[in-house]
Design a protein around this motif. Structure first.
Motif, PDB file in Angstrom:
ATOM      1  N   PRO A 131     140.629 -41.282  34.133  1.00  0.00           N
ATOM      2  CA  PRO A 131     140.740 -42.015  35.405  1.00  0.00           C
ATOM      3  C   PRO A 131     142.187 -42.133  35.893  1.00  0.00           C
ATOM      4  O   PRO A 131     142.421 -42.150  37.098  1.00  0.00           O
ATOM      5  CB  PRO A 131     140.169 -43.410  35.090  1.00  0.00           C
ATOM      6  CG  PRO A 131     139.362 -43.235  33.850  1.00  0.00           C
ATOM      7  CD  PRO A 131     139.970 -42.095  33.081  1.00  0.00           C
ATOM      8  N   GLU A 177     143.442 -40.856  39.522  1.00  0.00           N
ATOM      9  CA  GLU A 177     144.089 -41.725  40.512  1.00  0.00           C
ATOM     10  C   GLU A 177     145.301 -41.016  41.133  1.00  0.00           C
ATOM     11  O   GLU A 177     145.504 -41.041  42.352  1.00  0.00           O
ATOM     12  CB  GLU A 177     144.523 -43.021  39.824  1.00  0.00           C
ATOM     13  CG  GLU A 177     144.991 -44.098  40.775  1.00  0.00           C
ATOM     14  CD  GLU A 177     145.517 -45.326  40.035  1.00  0.00           C
ATOM     15  OE1 GLU A 177     144.928 -45.679  38.981  1.00  0.00           O
ATOM     16  OE2 GLU A 177     146.507 -45.902  40.496  1.00  0.00           O
ATOM     17  N   VAL A 227     135.029 -38.184  38.754  1.00  0.00           N
ATOM     18  CA  VAL A 227     135.661 -38.679  37.539  1.00  0.00           C
ATOM     19  C   VAL A 227     134.633 -38.861  36.434  1.00  0.00           C
ATOM     20  O   VAL A 227     133.636 -39.564  36.608  1.00  0.00           O
ATOM     21  CB  VAL A 227     136.391 -40.015  37.812  1.00  0.00           C
ATOM     22  CG1 VAL A 227     137.166 -40.449  36.568  1.00  0.00           C
ATOM     23  CG2 VAL A 227     137.334 -39.877  39.005  1.00  0.00           C
TER      24      VAL A 227
END
Ligand code: SAH
Ligand code: DHB
Ligand code: MG
Length: 219
Positions: A91, A95, A114
């Motif tokens: 993750p 991002e 994801v």
């Protein structure tokens, strides 16, 4: 030998594969966020772009987004109505990738998902057949991702697998590194598969000695 390899990568990148502001910003943001600097080199990113453009790719899948550096090169090869689905397990990487994709103006083209690729594949399998698949995630699973790619691509599709040479470990029977074993397994599977024509090209450059496999789905 690393020094001339890097110098030539820079020479080629400056002339033939220059990074624009979005690509340069993606590298900087990835570095600032502490992501490992393992994205494809600029000449390799340009090659991915050229390969996808050459076959008129419209539907791309990428295994392993990292900070979306290769994603941006590939996304730029697509027509406006094209779609690139990129899969990322971490993750924190996702991002950074999301911001880099936005900055590159590719929100409309790139679909970043994801999770571990294996968990994301069932939903992706429901969608269209793909015409370009870039395999660059956890190297132990490259053979499994290749098998999925073959089942979900159209004739004429290209499947590209990164990091298959591994400083020569590919052809070193003494090497029992699981990542190298997986690349040997990938080569044996492709050799036995009459639906694809493939080759592997060794590479040197800023990222050392490695190589990639290119496979054409014949039918
Ligand atoms: N394609 C990128 C580099 C990818 S590095 C580029 O060239 O710019 C490999 C990425 O795969 C890492 O971000 C890692 O988190 C991700 N990854 C590792 N295992 C994964 C898995 N099982 N599913 C999806 N992504 C995975
Ligand atoms: C490394 C390089 C890669 O291109 C990649 O996808 C993963 C890891 C590395 O050098 O460790
Ligand atoms: Mg790679």
């Amino acid at each position: 030998m690393q020094q001339p390899w890097s110098a030539v990568d820079e020479y080629v990148a400056e002339r033939l594969a220059p990074e624009d502001a979005a690509l340069a910003a993606a590298v900087r943001a990835s570095e600032d966020a502490g992501l490992p600097p393992i994205q494809v080199s600029p000449p390799q990113g340009k090659l991915l772009y050229l390969l996808a453009r050459s076959i008129g790719a419209r539907r791309i899948v990428e295994f392993g987004t990292l900070g979306a550096y290769s994603t941006i090169w590939l996304g730029r090869a697509l027509p406006r109505e094209g779609r690139l689905t990129t899969l990322e397990a971490d993750p924190a990487h996702a991002e950074v990738a999301r911001a880099n994709i936005s900055r590159a103006g590719l929100d409309g083209v790139v679909d970043l998902r994801v999770g571990a690729a294996f968990d994301l594949l069932p939903a992706l399998s429901e969608e269209d057949a793909f015409d370009f698949i870039f395999i660059d995630a956890d190297k132990e699973n490259s053979p499994a991702y290749f098998a999925w790619a073959l089942e979900h691509s159209r004739p004429g599709a290209l499947i590209v697998a990164d990091n298959v040479v591994r400083e020569g470990a590919l052809a070193d029977p003494e090497s029992d590194d699981p990542k190298a074993l997986a690349q040997r397994q990938l080569h044996e599977a492709v050799a036995a598969e009459d639906r694809v024509s493939a080759t592997t090209i060794q590479t040197v450059g800023g990222k050392g000695y490695d190589g990639f496999m290119v496979a054409l789905v014949e039918r």
